[in-house]
Design a protein around this motif. Sequence first.
Motif, PDB file in Angstrom:
ATOM      1  N   SER A  56       0.829  -1.206   0.000  1.00  0.00           N
ATOM      2  CA  SER A  56       0.000   0.000   0.000  1.00  0.00           C
ATOM      3  C   SER A  56       0.862   1.255   0.000  1.00  0.00           C
ATOM      4  O   SER A  56       0.537   2.253  -0.649  1.00  0.00           O
ATOM      5  CB  SER A  56      -0.930   0.000   1.219  1.00  0.00           C
ATOM      6  N   THR A  57       1.972   1.205   0.737  1.00  0.00           N
ATOM      7  CA  THR A  57       2.880   2.349   0.776  1.00  0.00           C
ATOM      8  C   THR A  57       3.486   2.601  -0.597  1.00  0.00           C
ATOM      9  O   THR A  57       3.501   3.731  -1.093  1.00  0.00           O
ATOM     10  CB  THR A  57       4.003   2.102   1.799  1.00  0.00           C
ATOM     11  N   ILE A  96      -1.356   0.706 -11.546  1.00  0.00           N
ATOM     12  CA  ILE A  96      -0.509  -0.241 -10.806  1.00  0.00           C
ATOM     13  C   ILE A  96      -0.480   0.130  -9.325  1.00  0.00           C
ATOM     14  O   ILE A  96      -0.600  -0.730  -8.444  1.00  0.00           O
ATOM     15  CB  ILE A  96       0.919  -0.245 -11.380  1.00  0.00           C
ATOM     16  N   GLY A  97      -0.332   1.425  -9.058  1.00  0.00           N
ATOM     17  CA  GLY A  97      -0.297   1.879  -7.673  1.00  0.00           C
ATOM     18  C   GLY A  97      -1.593   1.605  -6.937  1.00  0.00           C
ATOM     19  O   GLY A  97      -1.590   1.137  -5.792  1.00  0.00           O
ATOM     20  N   MET A  98      -2.713   1.875  -7.590  1.00  0.00           N
ATOM     21  CA  MET A  98      -4.007   1.646  -6.940  1.00  0.00           C
ATOM     22  C   MET A  98      -4.262   0.160  -6.724  1.00  0.00           C
ATOM     23  O   MET A  98      -4.820  -0.241  -5.697  1.00  0.00           O
ATOM     24  CB  MET A  98      -5.120   2.279  -7.778  1.00  0.00           C
ATOM     25  N   CYS A 101      -2.476  -0.844  -3.719  1.00  0.00           N
ATOM     26  CA  CYS A 101      -3.147  -0.352  -2.506  1.00  0.00           C
ATOM     27  C   CYS A 101      -4.376  -1.186  -2.165  1.00  0.00           C
ATOM     28  O   CYS A 101      -4.601  -1.537  -1.006  1.00  0.00           O
ATOM     29  CB  CYS A 101      -3.561   1.110  -2.690  1.00  0.00           C
ATOM     30  N   PHE A 102      -5.166  -1.491  -3.180  1.00  0.00           N
ATOM     31  CA  PHE A 102      -6.441  -2.171  -2.953  1.00  0.00           C
ATOM     32  C   PHE A 102      -6.284  -3.657  -2.645  1.00  0.00           C
ATOM     33  O   PHE A 102      -7.063  -4.224  -1.873  1.00  0.00           O
ATOM     34  CB  PHE A 102      -7.351  -2.007  -4.175  1.00  0.00           C
ATOM     35  N   LEU A 106      -0.842  -8.727  -4.134  1.00  0.00           N
ATOM     36  CA  LEU A 106      -1.009  -9.048  -5.551  1.00  0.00           C
ATOM     37  C   LEU A 106       0.240  -8.702  -6.362  1.00  0.00           C
ATOM     38  O   LEU A 106       0.671  -9.473  -7.219  1.00  0.00           O
ATOM     39  CB  LEU A 106      -2.225  -8.302  -6.118  1.00  0.00           C
ATOM     40  N   LEU A 107       0.812  -7.531  -6.079  1.00  0.00           N
ATOM     41  CA  LEU A 107       1.972  -7.056  -6.849  1.00  0.00           C
ATOM     42  C   LEU A 107       3.148  -6.737  -5.930  1.00  0.00           C
ATOM     43  O   LEU A 107       3.903  -5.794  -6.190  1.00  0.00           O
ATOM     44  CB  LEU A 107       1.584  -5.807  -7.650  1.00  0.00           C
TER      45      LEU A 107
END
Length: 210
Positions: A56-57, A96-98, A101-102, A106-107
């Motif tokens: 998330s960061t 990718i960032g969201m 975060c969500f 996953l990544l």
Amino acid sequence: MGYASHPEEKSDPVARAESDLSLEVVILLVFGVFMLLFGLLLFRIHTGELPYAPDSTYGLFLVIVSFQIVTMGKTPFGDLRRSWAVIVLGVCTAVIGMAACFIPGLLAEPVRILVGILLSAGGAALLAQLFFSEDKARLWLKIPGILRHLTVACIIVYVVSIVLGLVTLLPGITTDSVTAVLLIVYGVGFFYLAWCIQKANRLYPPEGTQ
């Protein structure tokens, strides 16, 4: 529906005053708050007092970076013209960032590596541009005052960016406490850089704004 005007608001210059902060300065302030807060919280995260989701960061960092790319064409590697390709690049970075975060986990590895590369390689590229471009440090250092401060601020931000990028890519090379201190320095560096750019813009307004 419109808003009715009140006489007392018209006579109050404070109420009517608008901020002259540029979008670039605002984004730098957001980066500064992000890094400073992360650094301060990392001390408690290290002791286990606070939960921590690295994905998330990293994801939030990418979202802020994407906003800078889309709105101004400023990438971690330098300024680009705001073409459709650059905008698409920024949007993809935001996605990718969201996603990171969500959906934590996953990544995890790809996002960590991406952020590490953006910080380290981007910081190195910007540092090289700072010293090798004729219209940057070479010129700024000849003029006393805010432009010298701007050079110092850029050096601080770019060097710390390189170090934090390496820490992100190679987590075991330092401790959480050292990383927290680096993040705090990074955040303060962004505040310093934002102040320098704001003051420089006032003293040397961009063409077309005078």
